[in-house]
Design an enzyme around this catalytic site. Structure first.
Site, PDB file in Angstrom:
ATOM      1  N   ARG A   7       1.930   8.008  16.553  1.00  0.00           N
ATOM      2  CA  ARG A   7       2.942   7.099  16.733  1.00  0.00           C
ATOM      3  C   ARG A   7       4.438   7.640  16.270  1.00  0.00           C
ATOM      4  O   ARG A   7       4.311   8.137  15.229  1.00  0.00           O
ATOM      5  CB  ARG A   7       2.624   5.752  15.977  1.00  0.00           C
ATOM      6  CG  ARG A   7       1.804   4.653  16.528  1.00  0.00           C
ATOM      7  CD  ARG A   7       1.399   3.684  15.581  1.00  0.00           C
ATOM      8  NE  ARG A   7       0.557   4.068  14.665  1.00  0.00           N
ATOM      9  CZ  ARG A   7      -0.189   3.320  13.648  1.00  0.00           C
ATOM     10  NH1 ARG A   7       0.390   2.008  13.608  1.00  0.00           N
ATOM     11  NH2 ARG A   7      -0.918   3.648  12.863  1.00  0.00           N
ATOM     12  N   ASN A  25       9.397   4.137   0.502  1.00  0.00           N
ATOM     13  CA  ASN A  25       9.449   4.716   2.014  1.00  0.00           C
ATOM     14  C   ASN A  25      10.755   5.349   2.379  1.00  0.00           C
ATOM     15  O   ASN A  25      10.761   6.472   2.834  1.00  0.00           O
ATOM     16  CB  ASN A  25       8.839   3.882   3.102  1.00  0.00           C
ATOM     17  CG  ASN A  25       7.338   4.043   3.039  1.00  0.00           C
ATOM     18  OD1 ASN A  25       6.603   4.710   2.138  1.00  0.00           O
ATOM     19  ND2 ASN A  25       6.587   3.375   3.879  1.00  0.00           N
ATOM     20  N   PHE A  45       7.767  16.397  -0.621  1.00  0.00           N
ATOM     21  CA  PHE A  45       8.638  15.796   0.322  1.00  0.00           C
ATOM     22  C   PHE A  45      10.291  16.635   0.664  1.00  0.00           C
ATOM     23  O   PHE A  45      10.995  15.957   0.647  1.00  0.00           O
ATOM     24  CB  PHE A  45       9.025  14.299   0.285  1.00  0.00           C
ATOM     25  CG  PHE A  45       7.739  13.497   0.675  1.00  0.00           C
ATOM     26  CD1 PHE A  45       6.441  13.574  -0.137  1.00  0.00           C
ATOM     27  CD2 PHE A  45       7.534  13.016   1.978  1.00  0.00           C
ATOM     28  CE1 PHE A  45       5.361  13.086   0.273  1.00  0.00           C
ATOM     29  CE2 PHE A  45       6.539  12.369   2.264  1.00  0.00           C
ATOM     30  CZ  PHE A  45       5.266  12.199   1.469  1.00  0.00           C
ATOM     31  N   LEU A  46      10.031  17.920   0.411  1.00  0.00           N
ATOM     32  CA  LEU A  46      11.081  18.976   0.619  1.00  0.00           C
ATOM     33  C   LEU A  46      10.802  19.745   1.703  1.00  0.00           C
ATOM     34  O   LEU A  46      11.272  20.742   1.389  1.00  0.00           O
ATOM     35  CB  LEU A  46      11.532  19.391  -1.022  1.00  0.00           C
ATOM     36  CG  LEU A  46      12.349  18.378  -1.834  1.00  0.00           C
ATOM     37  CD1 LEU A  46      12.750  19.364  -3.253  1.00  0.00           C
ATOM     38  CD2 LEU A  46      13.462  17.820  -1.247  1.00  0.00           C
ATOM     39  N   LEU A  68      -0.620   4.503   0.965  1.00  0.00           N
ATOM     40  CA  LEU A  68      -1.529   5.211   1.370  1.00  0.00           C
ATOM     41  C   LEU A  68      -0.965   6.278   2.293  1.00  0.00           C
ATOM     42  O   LEU A  68      -0.180   5.804   3.178  1.00  0.00           O
ATOM     43  CB  LEU A  68      -2.776   4.692   2.083  1.00  0.00           C
ATOM     44  CG  LEU A  68      -3.432   3.308   1.264  1.00  0.00           C
ATOM     45  CD1 LEU A  68      -4.438   2.948   2.068  1.00  0.00           C
ATOM     46  CD2 LEU A  68      -3.959   4.140   0.067  1.00  0.00           C
ATOM     47  N   ALA A  86      11.458  21.235   5.058  1.00  0.00           N
ATOM     48  CA  ALA A  86      12.385  21.018   6.322  1.00  0.00           C
ATOM     49  C   ALA A  86      11.757  21.123   7.304  1.00  0.00           C
ATOM     50  O   ALA A  86      10.688  21.933   7.475  1.00  0.00           O
ATOM     51  CB  ALA A  86      13.432  21.759   5.960  1.00  0.00           C
ATOM     52  N   GLY A 146       7.687  11.681  11.455  1.00  0.00           N
ATOM     53  CA  GLY A 146       7.398  10.583  12.295  1.00  0.00           C
ATOM     54  C   GLY A 146       6.363   9.545  11.768  1.00  0.00           C
ATOM     55  O   GLY A 146       6.464   9.318  10.583  1.00  0.00           O
ATOM     56  N   CYS A 205       5.098   4.568   9.749  1.00  0.00           N
ATOM     57  CA  CYS A 205       5.708   4.066   8.574  1.00  0.00           C
ATOM     58  C   CYS A 205       7.078   4.242   8.278  1.00  0.00           C
ATOM     59  O   CYS A 205       8.170   3.396   8.166  1.00  0.00           O
ATOM     60  CB  CYS A 205       4.900   4.334   7.349  1.00  0.00           C
ATOM     61  SG  CYS A 205       3.171   4.161   7.353  1.00  0.00           S
ATOM     62  N   GLU A 251       0.874  -1.307   0.009  1.00  0.00           N
ATOM     63  CA  GLU A 251       0.017   0.051   0.035  1.00  0.00           C
ATOM     64  C   GLU A 251       0.910   1.222   0.026  1.00  0.00           C
ATOM     65  O   GLU A 251       1.993   1.074   0.563  1.00  0.00           O
ATOM     66  CB  GLU A 251      -0.929  -0.024   1.311  1.00  0.00           C
ATOM     67  CG  GLU A 251      -0.468  -0.086   2.629  1.00  0.00           C
ATOM     68  CD  GLU A 251       0.180   1.368   3.185  1.00  0.00           C
ATOM     69  OE1 GLU A 251      -0.212   2.095   2.729  1.00  0.00           O
ATOM     70  OE2 GLU A 251       0.828   1.111   4.173  1.00  0.00           O
TER      71      GLU A 251
HETATM   72  C1  UGA Z   1       3.831   7.199   4.357  1.00  0.00           C
HETATM   73  C2  UGA Z   1       3.810   7.337   2.835  1.00  0.00           C
HETATM   74  O1  UGA Z   1       3.886   8.630   2.158  1.00  0.00           O
HETATM   75  C3  UGA Z   1       3.153   6.449   2.055  1.00  0.00           C
HETATM   76  O2  UGA Z   1       3.198   6.327   0.771  1.00  0.00           O
HETATM   77  C4  UGA Z   1       3.064   4.923   2.558  1.00  0.00           C
HETATM   78  O3  UGA Z   1       1.835   4.095   2.059  1.00  0.00           O
HETATM   79  C5  UGA Z   1       2.893   4.941   4.188  1.00  0.00           C
HETATM   80  O4  UGA Z   1       3.891   5.899   4.675  1.00  0.00           O
HETATM   81  C6  UGA Z   1       2.903   3.879   4.754  1.00  0.00           C
HETATM   82  O5  UGA Z   1       4.021   3.063   4.462  1.00  0.00           O
HETATM   83  O6  UGA Z   1       1.860   3.128   5.083  1.00  0.00           O
HETATM   84  P1  UGA Z   1       2.401   8.699   6.118  1.00  0.00           P
HETATM   85  O7  UGA Z   1       3.508   8.001   7.203  1.00  0.00           O
HETATM   86  O8  UGA Z   1       0.865   8.738   6.136  1.00  0.00           O
HETATM   87  O9  UGA Z   1       2.646   7.902   4.812  1.00  0.00           O
HETATM   88  O10 UGA Z   1       2.693   9.996   5.994  1.00  0.00           O
HETATM   89  P2  UGA Z   1       3.582  10.961   5.006  1.00  0.00           P
HETATM   90  O11 UGA Z   1       2.597  12.141   4.483  1.00  0.00           O
HETATM   91  O12 UGA Z   1       4.409  10.478   4.133  1.00  0.00           O
HETATM   92  O13 UGA Z   1       4.633  11.760   6.114  1.00  0.00           O
HETATM   93  C7  UGA Z   1       5.365  11.147   7.042  1.00  0.00           C
HETATM   94  C8  UGA Z   1       6.221  11.997   7.827  1.00  0.00           C
HETATM   95  O14 UGA Z   1       7.038  12.665   6.916  1.00  0.00           O
HETATM   96  C9  UGA Z   1       5.228  13.040   8.460  1.00  0.00           C
HETATM   97  O15 UGA Z   1       5.967  13.136   9.905  1.00  0.00           O
HETATM   98  C10 UGA Z   1       5.601  14.368   7.906  1.00  0.00           C
HETATM   99  O16 UGA Z   1       5.574  15.471   8.904  1.00  0.00           O
HETATM  100  C11 UGA Z   1       6.893  14.196   7.310  1.00  0.00           C
HETATM  101  N1  UGA Z   1       7.401  14.904   6.339  1.00  0.00           N
HETATM  102  C12 UGA Z   1       6.795  14.706   5.124  1.00  0.00           C
HETATM  103  C13 UGA Z   1       8.377  15.972   6.468  1.00  0.00           C
HETATM  104  O17 UGA Z   1       8.870  16.103   7.461  1.00  0.00           O
HETATM  105  N2  UGA Z   1       8.592  16.818   5.338  1.00  0.00           N
HETATM  106  C14 UGA Z   1       7.999  16.667   3.963  1.00  0.00           C
HETATM  107  O18 UGA Z   1       8.375  17.254   2.995  1.00  0.00           O
HETATM  108  C15 UGA Z   1       7.316  15.491   3.962  1.00  0.00           C
END
Ligand code: UGA
Length: 440
Positions: free
Chosen positions: A329, A209, A250-251, A154, A253, A258, A261, A152
């Site tokens: 989490r 990931n 995903f850029l 998501l 800062a 957290g 995943c 997945e």
């Molecule tokens: C992530 C992946 O984006 C999904 O594709 C994947 O399916 C999922 O893990 C999983 O393995 O189940 P998720 O953990 O829900 O999804 O959230 P994200 O939106 O990816 O963000 C993850 C973390 O990165 C958050 O703490 C967010 O604040 C941080 N983040 C994200 C940043 O610090 N900077 C960014 O530019 C983007």
């Protein structure tokens, strides 16, 4: 219309089952937790996910989605069974597969006709083969089955949209016919379908990931360098992101990643590599940088208030690991609170959605009813999660309420110049000379 069974109604299972039902299939979703199933039968969601409750309701009412704890009922008419159980982090980051084993064994014992068993949980490379062995060994009499991996992708907070508009569907199997049948299920989503072998599909999930986590740690490292050299990481990210080879997402800062995943999957991949005698130095650096970002909140506070934080009041805005979820989490707010309390500070906090969950996982924090109560008598306000409601606060009011008008912006949601104009001492992450302009 196909008959689909879903085992495990956590985040992934509930969204997957609900969305397949919404596409017109008949879905029976099972969980071993009676409490969870009873609540779902009453329309109470076990997680906060925008839009989910309505789609569940719609499909339950249409008779396409049912919830149960009974395996016989779940498998009775099923052609496809999605395994969506949890795979928590065990010792050394190794994924704990006890729930996958339990699900595979029970399916093997209860199945009475041919099934396609699809692994959606994020599982170590090789688990698909292992599941096939377990089912083979646990079947009371041989009944044909195939195992397909369908990882997945998501994101929490936008899971329904991600399910319905995926960038791709990845399918891995040794049985091309089974993979093809699972591909048919995904055709309405109109995304490219990549069919490969089981292990490669499992690896695609970890690599994706880990790459996104690397992108975040990369921009955080650049942010730290920007800060020292007087450049603005937000503009650097925009300048980098327009290059199609890099991409803008995903850029962002800040205090880092957290959730359930990225930290878990990077650690699990690192563990798999180490077990094979490899040296996953990059993955190690990704985790180290991520931890350092959390520590930086305290370093920045100390730089402004002095080493001794005893008796100081620090307010945290946002506790969830990201907006639009109540998930705590591995939320950066947990470590930041621990470090601040260890340093003798008093910590107050507020989150628009995750307060109930936060009460169970963060100790020693005073929970407030809104951002202004957090600001009241605070020496520093820290933005931990970029919820929309923090973007347009009444900053004049916030300034007046605070003991000292200092903002540490852990998600870079504010403009340093505007904050300075409004009388705040502002520190972002990588916003040029620590948030100061060159004339300061
Ligand atoms: C992530 C992946 O984006 C999904 O594709 C994947 O399916 C999922 O893990 C999983 O393995 O189940 P998720 O953990 O829900 O999804 O959230 P994200 O939106 O990816 O963000 C993850 C973390 O990165 C958050 O703490 C967010 O604040 C941080 N983040 C994200 C940043 O610090 N900077 C960014 O530019 C983007």
């Amino acid at each position: 219309m196909r008959n689909i069974a879903v085992v495990g109604v956590g985040y992934v299972g509930l969204v997957t089952g609900t969305c397949f039902a919404d596409l017109g299939n008949k879905v029976v979703a099972l969980d071993i937790s009676e409490e969870k199933i009873e609540k779902l039968q009453q329309g109470i969601m076990p997680i906060y996910e925008p839009g989910l409750a309505e789609v569940v309701k719609r499909n339950v009412e249409a008779g396409r989605l049912t919830f149960t704890t009974n395996y016989t009922e779940t498998l009775k008419d099923a052609e496809f069974v999605f395994i969506c159980v949890g795979t928590p982090s065990g010792v050394d980051g190794e994924a704990d597969l006890q729930y996958v084993r339990q699900a595979a064994e029970t399916i093997a014992q209860e199945m009475d006709h041919e099934l396609i068993i699809i692994n959606k949980s994020t599982v170590p490379v090789g688990t698909g083969d292992w599941v096939a062995e377990i089912i083979h060994d646990a079947q009371p009499k041989p009944i044909p089955f195939s195992v397909v991996s369908c990882p997945e992708f998501l994101r929490e907070g936008s899971a329904l949209q991600d399910f319905m508009n995926p960038d791709r569907t990845v399918l891995g199997s040794l049985n091309v016919e089974a993979a093809d049948k699972v591909a048919q299920l995904h055709l309405p989503l109109r995304a490219p379908i990549i069919v490969t072998d089981l292990r490669t599909a499992e690896m695609i999930k970890y690599a994706s990931n880990a790459f996104l986590a690397t992108k975040i740690s990369f921009i955080n490292e650049i942010a730290n360098i920007c800060e020292a050299l007087g450049a603005d990481v937000k503009e650097v990210a925009i300048g980098m992101g327009v290059d199609k080879r890099i991409g803008p997402r995903f850029l962002d800062a800040g205090v880092g990643f957290g959730g359930s995943c990225f930290p878990k999957d990077v650690l699990a991949l690192k563990h798999m590599a180490t077990v094979q005698g490899k040296h996953p130095q990059l993955l190690e650096a990704v985790m180290d940088i991520n931890y350092y970002q959390r520590k930086q909140v305290v370093l920045k506070i100390r730089e402004l208030l002095g080493e001794d934080l005893s008796g100081k009041t620090i307010g945290l805005l946002g506790l969830a690991f990201k907006p639009n979820t109540d998930d705590m989490r591995d939320a950066p707010s947990i470590v930041v609170t621990e470090l601040l309390i260890e340093a003798g500070a008093k910590v107050k906090g507020y989150d628009p959605v995750s307060m109930d969950v936060a009460r169970r996982v963060i100790r020693g924090i005073t929970f407030c009813k809104d951002p202004y109560e957090v600001a009241q008598d605070a020496d520093v306000l820290v933005i931990m999660t970029e919820w929309n409601e923090f973007k347009q606060l009444d900053m004049i009011r916030v300034n007046k309420l605070m003991n000292q008008p200092i903002i540490i912006d852990g998600r870079n949601i504010y403009d340093p110049e505007i904050m300075t104009e409004q009388g705040f001492m502002y520190r972002g992450f990588g916003r040029g000379y620590n948030g100061r302009t060159l004339d300061d």
